[in-house]
Design a protein around this motif. Structure first.
Motif, PDB file in Angstrom:
ATOM      1  N   TYR A  52       0.851  -1.189   0.000  1.00 38.43           N
ATOM      2  CA  TYR A  52       0.000   0.000   0.000  1.00 38.43           C
ATOM      3  C   TYR A  52       0.888   1.241   0.000  1.00 38.43           C
ATOM      4  O   TYR A  52       2.066   1.180   0.387  1.00 38.43           O
ATOM      5  N   ASP A  53       0.333   2.355  -0.395  1.00 36.79           N
ATOM      6  CA  ASP A  53       1.089   3.602  -0.309  1.00 36.79           C
ATOM      7  C   ASP A  53       1.311   3.973   1.155  1.00 36.79           C
ATOM      8  O   ASP A  53       2.431   4.291   1.570  1.00 36.79           O
TER       9      ASP A  53
ATOM     10  N   SER B 223      -7.359   8.585   1.735  1.00 44.36           N
ATOM     11  CA  SER B 223      -8.027   7.772   0.722  1.00 44.36           C
ATOM     12  C   SER B 223      -8.950   8.596  -0.175  1.00 44.36           C
ATOM     13  O   SER B 223      -9.557   8.038  -1.106  1.00 44.36           O
TER      14      SER B 223
ATOM     15  N   SER C   5      -3.362   4.195  -2.268  1.00 45.97           N
ATOM     16  CA  SER C   5      -3.882   3.035  -1.535  1.00 45.97           C
ATOM     17  C   SER C   5      -3.507   3.155  -0.062  1.00 45.97           C
ATOM     18  O   SER C   5      -2.380   3.535   0.276  1.00 45.97           O
TER      19      SER C   5
ATOM     20  N   THR D  61      -8.210  -0.301   2.694  1.00 49.13           N
ATOM     21  CA  THR D  61      -8.327  -1.638   3.276  1.00 49.13           C
ATOM     22  C   THR D  61      -8.251  -1.514   4.794  1.00 49.13           C
ATOM     23  O   THR D  61      -7.314  -0.898   5.313  1.00 49.13           O
TER      24      THR D  61
ATOM     25  N   ARG E 126     -14.742   3.152  -0.014  1.00 52.06           N
ATOM     26  CA  ARG E 126     -13.791   3.377  -1.102  1.00 52.06           C
ATOM     27  C   ARG E 126     -12.950   2.118  -1.361  1.00 52.06           C
ATOM     28  O   ARG E 126     -12.448   1.499  -0.413  1.00 52.06           O
TER      29      ARG E 126
ATOM     30  N   ASN F 246      -9.989   1.909  -2.433  1.00 53.34           N
ATOM     31  CA  ASN F 246      -8.551   2.081  -2.171  1.00 53.34           C
ATOM     32  C   ASN F 246      -8.218   2.103  -0.688  1.00 53.34           C
ATOM     33  O   ASN F 246      -7.067   2.355  -0.317  1.00 53.34           O
TER      34      ASN F 246
ATOM     35  N   PRO G 293      -8.118   8.777  -5.172  1.00 54.93           N
ATOM     36  CA  PRO G 293      -8.309   7.384  -5.620  1.00 54.93           C
ATOM     37  C   PRO G 293      -7.033   6.725  -6.119  1.00 54.93           C
ATOM     38  O   PRO G 293      -6.984   5.494  -6.252  1.00 54.93           O
ATOM     39  N   LYS G 294      -5.993   7.519  -6.375  1.00 55.62           N
ATOM     40  CA  LYS G 294      -4.725   6.951  -6.844  1.00 55.62           C
ATOM     41  C   LYS G 294      -3.840   6.489  -5.692  1.00 55.62           C
ATOM     42  O   LYS G 294      -2.792   5.887  -5.917  1.00 55.62           O
TER      43      LYS G 294
END
Length: 533
Positions: free
Chosen positions: A5-6, A24, A30, A213, A209, A211, A27-28
């Motif tokens: 993830y980012d 989040s 994570s 988790t 969303r 993106n 959308p780009k």
């Protein structure tokens, strides 16, 4: 192959929920949010007065124990923290106290100009959906709904009138950005009878969303490093160790007790401590876990001569009626916060801002019993403390096992200043209780009671009957100095790709409670991350 993830956020509490939401939005990007507890969807969480039950349930809260010390009568004190989505905002008393402008100007002097009142005022204006509407430093259309306690009876009116005679101006909003002195009805993170936690206001909308988790039931052990760069997190879930990677940053938002423990287990801390536990050193940072500050609250209670308290509404048939009313109408005694009113005043007249807070409850506790039980007679209670204590303690791990509790040294009332402030508080509260029309409602003072008159006797009452305020800060102190744990951008000094964003970074307690300042901290931190990466 490990999930990547980012951003990996550790802790779904006040700041973690805000960050999960704000990061989040792109959308780009994570985002992975890791929480040791589970869902916040429990009726005792939603129903505000369910706090009395939820705070005794180990499945939903941590009971961190302090070391015994004289100021706790050589007993262990309990620092209770939430263990579910929303963290402590899902189990706290829901009072919404934001701190005074002077607190944040003092923070800016230690941690950088971006942490002054103008920044926090802007954050509050964006965060709050306040019942009173927008005003300087207050928001009217934000995602977190705030209401004012609706309780108005002979007792609350007498409390306000007595406060006026003490020079405590009645405030429609006790969070007005001024010198802090005043009395009024408590602002609450409650809306239409439901708790408004950070999970409700920020996390739940973001969980839609793709993106974002969210991993629950996962106890974070340590941050993973490559050299001195944080690259991921290792956690325990369902008895197995798992890891996730972070391409950009790891954000620790686990709270003032857990965050320093995670840093130490990760190899960031005092080299001697880490060596004693066979933890490989990543970066020597002796300040981790040091400088902890917490409120030790003085209890003061009075017996009433008239039936104007809530005591009998929380037992027997009236309690059943109150619960039924709550589920039918979402109002009544079960829809209120832990305290209905608040006052703040100065310990000495030669200081510029209020340094004492007293929260007023329209009920009283039977302190002769070990269990939390209300008195059968009518009474009211107060929780009082110096808002910005100068005493400092520490929090350090004693084991590499993340399931083991850390050693907590509270070091309450270690300074003359802290003792002088609370003694001034006790004497002024007694003077307040002697003012009409409040005095005519009072039969007697029951705690500490008339036998406690000297300084030593009043302090003894705090030792025996005091409780932790649950507003811990300072264990990962933020500052412009090189000895601080995190820098003004909340980056952990000496390593890369790692920030701490929670109450642990405040060098001192923002005057009052910490829920509102930590949510605002998370909001402002998201701007720093977006702007500077």
């Amino acid at each position: 192959m490990r999930p990547v993830y980012d951003y990996v956020i550790v802790g779904a509490g006040a700041a973690g929920c805000v960050l999960a939401n704000r990061l989040s939005e792109d959308p780009k990007v994570s985002v992975c949010l890791i929480e040791a507890g589970g869902s916040d969807r429990h009726p005792y969480v939603t129903m505000p007065r369910g706090v009395a039950k939820i705070m005794r349930m180990p499945s939903f809260v941590y009971f961190f124990k302090t070391n015994p010390e004289p100021r706790t009568a050589m007993r262990q004190d309990y620092w209770v923290r939430g263990k579910m989505l929303g963290g402590s905002t899902s189990v706290n008393g829901m009072v919404w106290v934001k701190g005074q402008p002077a607190d944040f100007e003092a923070l800016a002097a230690q941690a950088g100009t971006q942490w002054g009142w103008s920044s926090f005022a802007r954050a509050y204006e964006a965060i709050e959906g306040h019942e009173l509407g927008a005003a300087p430093g207050r928001g009217g259309k934000g995602p977190l709904r705030i209401s004012i306690s609706p309780e108005r009876n002979a007792l609350t009116k007498a409390m306000n009138a007595a406060g006026a005679k003490m020079g405590w101006r009645f405030k429609e909003d006790v969070n007005e950005p001024d010198d802090g002195v005043g009395i009024g009805y408590m602002p609450r993170s409650i809306w239409k009878g439901r708790r408004q936690s950070a999970a409700v206001a920020f996390l739940r909308p973001a969980m839609k969303r793709p993106n974002l988790t969210v991993i629950t039931g996962a106890t974070t052990d340590r941050v993973l490093f490559e050299g001195k760069r944080a690259v991921g997190v290792e956690f325990l879930k369902d008895g197995a160790r798992q890891q996730v990677d972070a391409k950009q940053e790891v954000l620790i938002c686990a709270g003032a007790v857990a965050s320093p423990a995670i840093l130490e287990r990760s190899g960031v801390g005092d080299p001697a401590l880490l060596a004693s536990l066979d933890i490989p050193l990543v970066h020597a940072q002796p300040a981790v876990g040091e400088g902890t500050s917490e409120h030790r609250c003085m209890r003061m209670q009075w017996r009433l001569s008239k039936p104007v308290s809530f005591n009998l509404k929380y037992r027997g048939l009236p309690l059943i009626a109150s619960v039924l009313r709550y589920y039918l109408l979402r109002d009544g005694p079960m829809s209120g916060s832990s305290m209905e009113m608040r006052t703040a005043f100065k310990s000495r007249q030669d200081i510029e801002t209020a340094d004492i807070q007293v929260q007023l409850g329209l009920y009283s506790w039977d302190l002769t019993k070990p269990s939390s039980e209300l008195e059968r007679q009518h009474g009211f209670s107060t929780i009082a403390y110096g808002m910005v204590p100068s005493s400092r303690g520490s929090i350090h791990i004693t084991s590499r096992d993340p399931g083991e509790q850390p050693a907590i040294v509270a070091n309450y009332y270690a300074t003359d200043y802290d003792r002088e402030v609370i003694l001034s508080c006790a004497r002024q509260m007694r003077e307040w209780a002697a003012q009409q029309p409040l005095a005519e409602l009072i039969a007697s003072e029951t705690t500490p009671g008339p036998a406690a008159q000297t300084d030593a006797e009043l302090l003894e009452s705090i030792d025996q009957l005091g409780v932790a305020g649950l507003h811990t800060v300072g264990s990962c102190r933020m500052g412009t100095d090189e000895t601080s744990v995190v820098d003004p951008d909340l980056r952990v000094r000496g390593v890369e790709g790692l920030r701490v964003i929670d109450a642990s970074v405040f060098p001192v307690i923002p005057a009052g409670n910490t829920q509102a300042p930590v949510i605002a901290l998370g909001w402002l931190a998201s701007e720093i991350i977006h702007g500077r990466g």
